[in-house]
Design a protein around this motif. Structure first.
Motif, short mmCIF file in Angstrom:
data_model
loop_
_atom_site.label_atom_id
_atom_site.label_comp_id
_atom_site.label_asym_id
_atom_site.label_seq_id
_atom_site.Cartn_x
_atom_site.Cartn_y
_atom_site.Cartn_z
N THR A 480 0.81 -1.23 0.03
CA THR A 480 -0.14 -0.34 -0.48
C THR A 480 0.51 1.38 0.14
OG1 THR A 480 -0.18 -0.18 2.27
CG2 THR A 480 -1.77 -1.47 1.24
N ASN A 481 2.21 1.01 0.77
CA ASN A 481 2.56 2.33 0.25
C ASN A 481 3.41 3.29 -0.52
OD1 ASN A 481 2.94 2.75 3.71
ND2 ASN A 481 5.25 1.37 3.28
N THR A 484 0.70 4.58 -2.55
CA THR A 484 0.18 5.93 -2.22
C THR A 484 1.23 7.36 -1.74
OG1 THR A 484 -1.01 4.55 0.01
CG2 THR A 484 -0.30 6.64 0.24
N LEU A 606 2.65 7.89 5.57
CA LEU A 606 3.08 9.16 5.06
C LEU A 606 2.85 10.33 5.34
CD1 LEU A 606 1.30 9.78 2.12
CD2 LEU A 606 -1.04 9.79 3.13
#
Length: 711
Positions: A480-481, A484, A606
């Protein structure tokens, strides 16, 4: 040219420590003593300087001495930055400015050093000539610098006078023996060191049990010396993966920095802007100007009408001296329409007194016309025979003056006028591109925006699009990083490169990073920065890539293991100058690349991107202010604080009818909780403390996107 009776030397100390506090430097007095004691009265140390371990600063100071029109500096000696530490870049900086190398001087220093210790092979001296100046690099230790200079000092006058332009044929008349005698040295067949200033019947060695002081400082070769006590060893702090898990650090060896300290180091070590010339078009949006921009043309370039109407000739009165002066007139009556002037380029006929020309907004005034009457002040009187055009128009206008409804040449923008300042950002809604285009500006110099690469690390990471028939295996995690962070960088206007996923294997990770350093300016990695045996980012950066880790821990929540590093990358470029043989020389340029190794937990990644990476990107792009904008907000409810570390709490900031900005938490703030970032538009700067902050308390908020309205 006559041989100079006194040679001029300059000493450059390369030391970040000494550049901040000159009193810590011991090299300058040591080298001045060598020139005075061992130089046979031939030298004048005309200039000294201290710079930090920065290649640009080193080159700049050397060029001030070698490329000046003032008195010639015959010799430049540098001291410091010649070893294998990451910050040791003096040989590379000097190599970029020398015109021709002098390997013999290098061999002379190394040969003398190797008589003392085998560790002399760890030195990286450089010598050469730029224009009419000889340049030699010496070690950073005052004792080592002194002894290396002594090893070649007797030969340097000969090298310097040749470099200065003395006729070599006349200088070499009499042969090598004569040169040796003049220099005060003897050939190697006598078994003596070339550094001797007087003749002995034997060659000195360090088996005699005497030090330098026993010979009055005459420079009898080199002695073994330890590094100065204030120079820390260049020992990596990271784990050595080859030692296995039992030898790894059980606690982080990196000092814990505050967020402000970490931001200061990012600002210090992130490279500055790189200028680039770009054409004026829509692709300029988002770039910051690197230089002031001036108008290339007048706007308008001709006298133009600002209304639809009729160009007229307003008669001028003459004073007693016969000088025509403008005065207001009442124009009434019927006038023939002799021509038409549209905004499109055209050649209108000269307008005479008593004639008018139909004209549109923006069209050039016909020659002879000096004012425009609006169409609302006219009445159609007659048509041409084919009924297609106006033949005569009645004008009913009072107080008409020369220049009425006329836009004068350069009235909007004058040629040479400052249009936009250095540091201004080109926007899509601010009209900057239109202004540049109108003023005839074809190209501008901008700050190049850095290219960002994002790499995910970990054996457990799989593509988020992966759809195995039996589902994810135990322990596998969707990436997911990477998507994102790629989107976050793109949202802030930066071009990105997807570097994919790399497994936790040292050689594979090293090669992937090396490849990435050739593609992008900034690398963002996630994962692999904590204390596990497979957390390989720090060892790879520090040990395999020769990078410098500027910090490896930050006192914050989330994001404690955030790491910031820089790596020097070489880029070979083909030279344009040929040597005597006709072959083209090669030069090597070096660039600093930044690496941000962020934590693997999604929220942490994030948060730390916005807090640490974004200011660095803004610096490289020339943008001000840097990082997220900060505003004060009121808490809409009680917030529990972390007892030990300040927290960057994900929240929603909105404004109500009363104009007050209020912040509401997005919920659970666990660093692995992906949903804590959903919908958030701000990071609240929450202090550490034992008690909750009550509703209504004021804190700072870092805005990641637009403030929401409660209305």
């Amino acid at each position: 040219m006559a041989t100079p009776t006194l040679l001029r030397a300059a000493v450059l100390v390369v030391s970040t420590t000494a550049s901040k506090d000159a009193s810590t430097d011991k090299a300058i007095p040591a080298l001045q003593d060598v020139f005075a004691t061992d130089g046979d009265g031939k030298w004048d140390v005309a200039s000294t300087s201290i710079v930090s371990d920065d290649a640009a600063a080193i080159r700049e100071q050397i060029l001030k001495w070698t490329d000046t029109d003032d008195s010639l500096i015959n010799l430049v000696v540098t001291t410091g930055g010649t070893g294998f530490a990451v910050s040791d870049i003096t040989p590379e900086a000097v190599s970029e400015v020398i015109d021709k190398p002098a390997p013999g001087l290098v061999h002379g220093m190394l040969a003398a050093s190797l008589q003392v210790t085998p560790f002399a092979v760890m030195s990286r001296p450089v010598a050469g000539v730029r224009k009419r100046t000889v340049i030699v690099t010496l070690p950073g230790s005052p004792k080592g610098a002194k002894e290396n200079l002594q090893a070649i000092l007797k030969m340097l006058p000969h090298a310097c006078v040749l470099a200065a332009g003395v006729d070599s044929r006349s200088l070499h008349a009499g042969g090598v023996k004569k040169l040796e005698q003049e220099a005060g040295v003897v050939g190697s067949t006598a078994g003596q060191s070339q550094g001797h200033s007087h003749n002995h019947s034997h060659g000195h060695s360090h088996g005699h049990g005497h030090g330098h002081g026993g010979h009055g400082g005459h420079g009898h070769g080199l002695v073994r010396h330890a590094p100065p006590a204030d120079v820390p060893p260049a020992t990596p702090l990271s784990n050595d993966p080859s030692l296995g898990p039992t030898r790894r650090n059980r606690a982080s060896p990196y000092p814990m920095l505050s967020v402000d300290e970490a931001l200061a180091r990012i600002d210090e070590f992130t490279p500055g802007v790189v200028e680039s010339e770009r054409p004026v078009n829509e692709d300029l949006v988002g770039y910051v100007l690197a230089r002031d921009i001036y108008a290339a043309e007048d706007v308008p370039a001709f006298r133009a009408s600002i209304v639809d109407g009729y160009a007229v000739v307003v008669p001028k009165d003459e004073d007693e001296k016969g000088v025509s002066e403008s005065s207001s007139k009442t124009l009434s009556g019927v006038f023939p329409v002799t021509s038409v002037s549209h905004a499109a380029p055209d050649e209108a006929k000269v307008l005479r007194d008593g004639e008018i020309a139909r004209i549109t907004t923006g069209a050039p005034l016909p020659a002879g016309a000096n004012a425009v009457v609006m169409v609302e002040n006219t009445v159609l009187h007659s048509l041409t025979e084919d009924n297609q055009e106006e033949k005569e128009v009645e004008i009913r206008a009072a107080n008409v003056r020369d220049g009425d409804n006329v836009r004068e040449i350069g009235s909007d923008v004058r040629k040479g006028q400052l249009l936009l300042h250095k540091g201004e950002r080109i926007t899509a809604v601010g009209g900057e591109v239109g202004l540049l285009a109108a003023a005839g500006v074809q190209h501008v110099t901008i700050c190049r925006r850095p290219i960002v690469g994002v790499l995910s690390t970990g054996n457990e990471i799989v593509e988020h699009t992966s759809r195995p028939p039996s589902g994810l295996r135990l322990g596998e995690v969707r990436d997911t990083n990477r998507p994102t962070l790629l989107l976050a960088a793109q949202e802030w206007g930066f071009d990105t490169v997807d570097l994919g996923i790399v497994v936790d294997q040292p050689q594979t990770l090293e090669q992937r990073l090396r490849d990435a350093l050739r593609q992008v300016d900034v690398i963002i990695t996630t994962g692999g920065v904590s204390m596990g045996e497979l957390d390989l980012l720090k060892p790879t950066i520090e040990r395999a890539l020769g990078g410098t880790i500027h910090f490896g821990r930050v006192a914050m929540k989330p994001g404690k293991p955030t790491t910031f590093a820089t790596v020097m990358v070489k880029e070979a470029s083909r030279g344009t100058q040929s040597d005597i043989s006709g072959s083209v020389s090669h030069s090597t340029r070096r660039f600093v690349r930044t690496i941000f190794s962020l934590p693997g937990n999604p929220a942490s990644a994030l948060v730390t991107f916005h807090l640490f990476v974004l200011p660095a990107l803004h610096k490289m792009a020339g943008e001000h202010p840097r990082g997220l904008p900060k505003v004060p907000v009121a808490l809409s409810h009680d917030f529990v604080l972390d007892k030990e570390r300040p927290e960057y709490h994900r929240a929603v900031v909105s404004v109500g009818a009363d104009g007050v900005l209020r912040a509401t938490s997005t919920g659970g703030q666990r660093s692995s909780k992906v949903g804590s970032m959903r919908g958030s538009n701000a990071l609240l700067c929450m202090p550490a403390g034992p008690e909750p902050l009550k509703a209504g308390a004021k804190v700072d908020a870092l805005l990641m996107s637009n403030i929401r309205s409660e209305l």
